[in-house]
Design an enzyme around this catalytic site. Structure first.
Site, short mmCIF file in Angstrom:
data_model
loop_
_atom_site.label_atom_id
_atom_site.label_comp_id
_atom_site.label_asym_id
_atom_site.label_seq_id
_atom_site.Cartn_x
_atom_site.Cartn_y
_atom_site.Cartn_z
N HIS A 154 5.19 43.95 -3.76
CA HIS A 154 5.05 45.41 -3.65
C HIS A 154 6.27 46.05 -2.99
O HIS A 154 6.66 47.15 -3.34
CB HIS A 154 3.76 45.75 -2.91
N ASP A 195 0.08 41.50 -17.50
CA ASP A 195 1.03 41.02 -18.52
C ASP A 195 0.73 41.65 -19.87
O ASP A 195 -0.31 42.29 -20.05
CB ASP A 195 0.94 39.48 -18.58
N ASP A 230 3.37 48.87 -12.75
CA ASP A 230 2.81 47.74 -11.99
C ASP A 230 1.59 47.24 -12.76
O ASP A 230 0.43 47.40 -12.36
CB ASP A 230 2.43 48.24 -10.59
N SER A 231 1.86 46.64 -13.92
CA SER A 231 0.78 46.34 -14.86
C SER A 231 0.49 44.85 -14.93
O SER A 231 1.22 44.02 -14.39
CB SER A 231 1.20 46.81 -16.27
N ASP A 244 -4.54 47.94 -7.20
CA ASP A 244 -4.83 47.34 -5.89
C ASP A 244 -4.26 48.17 -4.74
O ASP A 244 -4.58 47.93 -3.59
CB ASP A 244 -4.26 45.91 -5.84
N ASP A 268 -5.50 55.21 -19.60
CA ASP A 268 -4.45 54.34 -20.14
C ASP A 268 -3.07 54.92 -19.87
O ASP A 268 -2.81 56.09 -20.22
CB ASP A 268 -4.69 54.19 -21.66
N1 SAM Z 1 1.03 42.45 -9.45
C1 SAM Z 1 0.32 42.24 -10.72
C2 SAM Z 1 1.24 41.58 -11.72
O1 SAM Z 1 2.44 41.46 -11.44
O2 SAM Z 1 0.73 41.17 -12.77
C3 SAM Z 1 -0.23 43.56 -11.23
C4 SAM Z 1 -1.43 43.95 -10.45
S1 SAM Z 1 -2.22 45.46 -10.85
C5 SAM Z 1 -3.82 45.04 -10.33
C6 SAM Z 1 -2.29 45.49 -12.61
C7 SAM Z 1 -3.12 46.65 -13.08
O3 SAM Z 1 -2.66 47.13 -14.34
C8 SAM Z 1 -4.61 46.33 -13.29
O4 SAM Z 1 -5.39 47.00 -12.34
C9 SAM Z 1 -4.92 46.78 -14.71
O5 SAM Z 1 -6.19 47.37 -14.87
C10 SAM Z 1 -3.80 47.79 -14.94
N2 SAM Z 1 -3.53 48.08 -16.36
C11 SAM Z 1 -3.40 47.19 -17.37
N3 SAM Z 1 -3.15 47.84 -18.53
C12 SAM Z 1 -3.12 49.18 -18.23
C13 SAM Z 1 -2.90 50.36 -18.99
N4 SAM Z 1 -2.68 50.30 -20.32
N5 SAM Z 1 -2.91 51.55 -18.34
C14 SAM Z 1 -3.13 51.62 -17.00
N6 SAM Z 1 -3.37 50.54 -16.22
C15 SAM Z 1 -3.35 49.33 -16.84
#
Ligand code: SAM
Length: 283
Positions: A62, A158, A155-156, A86, A137
């Protein structure tokens, strides 16, 4: 008999963590969410069987995904975080003199369960008056928004499931449209040693759009495979040309307390080992 969490990274590669106690486990429309306690790592968040963040090393990821773009930009006031449910990236962005941080997270339950069961990571960031949480989204958001941002942090998860759209050329083109002049885009871009294709694809897509694009690296202890790559792109400054003195001045002015990030690590992180630089070389 101990219970184990097994992260199957590839058919031939997995890592296992002994579960001391499951704190939260629920299936939502988007994810299977689990939070469990681990003797060494503290509480661990997994989504769809993939390790996302642990209390023990969340600060590495982070601090690097937030302080690098914000200090590279130098005067960011409006920040967009796509994903980041998170709260760890949001918390670090709010340590800067920003006016507003908009978080667009697709899964409300991720935000709620992290606030309740992983409070040390977000540390109340979502309660900050400068934070705006949008449940939705991220791809749809950047396609429609009329807002401009100085920094966009992706910060998504994969590029599988809901995360996949956040690695597309269209998504990067909309991010470029939403960036204010001199704006900086940064993305979670996987572990090059194992996910080299992801890095190569992102390099090609962002390189075709932005004046400057590249990667910086950090080793996140619980992300198997060595260095993790953070993608960056900007039509303003080339982030590789910023001096330690310039970044140190901003770091000191911001009065940041960090456990991993330093101005020297910031500038050093853009120096890629050849096996990553070769992947990142576009074309
Ligand atoms: N540090 C982690 C990593 O490097 O993989 C990422 C953690 S963070 C919890 C990832 C977040 O991305 C999740 O809460 C997930 O719901 C969100 N996410 C995934 N696809 C998304 C989208 N299309 N739009 C918004 N949020 C999304």
């Amino acid at each position: 008999m101990a219970e184990w969490y097994t992260e199957i990274l590839y058919p031939e590669l997995a890592q296992r963590l002994r579960i001391d106690k499951v704190v939260f486990h629920e299936k939502t429309r988007n994810h299977e969410i689990m939070i469990f306690e681990h003797a060494l790592l503290g509480r661990v968040l997994t989504l769809d069987g993939v390790l996302q963040v642990t209390e023990a090393d969340e600060y590495v990821y982070h601090e690097m995904i937030a302080h690098v773009p914000l200090l590279a930009h130098g005067a960011a006031r409006r920040v967009l975080i796509v994903g980041g449910g998170d709260g760890g990236s949001l918390r670090r962005c709010l340590m800067h003199d920003v006016e507003k941080v908009t978080v667009v997270e697709i899964d409300r339950t991720v935000v709620e369960c992290c606030r309740r069961h992983l409070p040390a990571i977000g540390a109340g960031a979502f309660d900050d008056a400068r934070a705006e949480l949008v449940i939705g989204d991220g791809h749809g958001f950047v396609t429609k928004t009329k807002d401009n941002f100085d920094v966009i942090i992706v910060d998504s998860t994969d590029p599988i499931g809901p995360g996949e759209a956040l690695f597309s050329r269209q998504f990067y083109a909309h991010c470029q449209r939403c960036l204010a002049p001199g704006g900086v885009l940064v993305t979670q871009n996987g572990v090059p040693f194992l996910q080299g294709d992801e890095l190569r694809d992102a390099a090609r897509r962002r390189g075709a759009l932005f004046a400057h694009a590249g990667f910086y690296i950090a080793a996140i202890p619980t992300y198997y495979g060595g260095y993790m790559a953070f993608g960056w792109a900007s039509d303003g400054a080339d982030l590789r040309c910023q001096s330690v003195d310039e970044i140190r001045e901003r770091f000191q002015a911001a009065g940041l307390e960090t456990r991993f990030y330093t101005p020297e690590i910031h500038v050093g992180a853009f120096n890629l080992p050849p096996f990553i630089a070769d992947l990142a070389r576009i074309g």
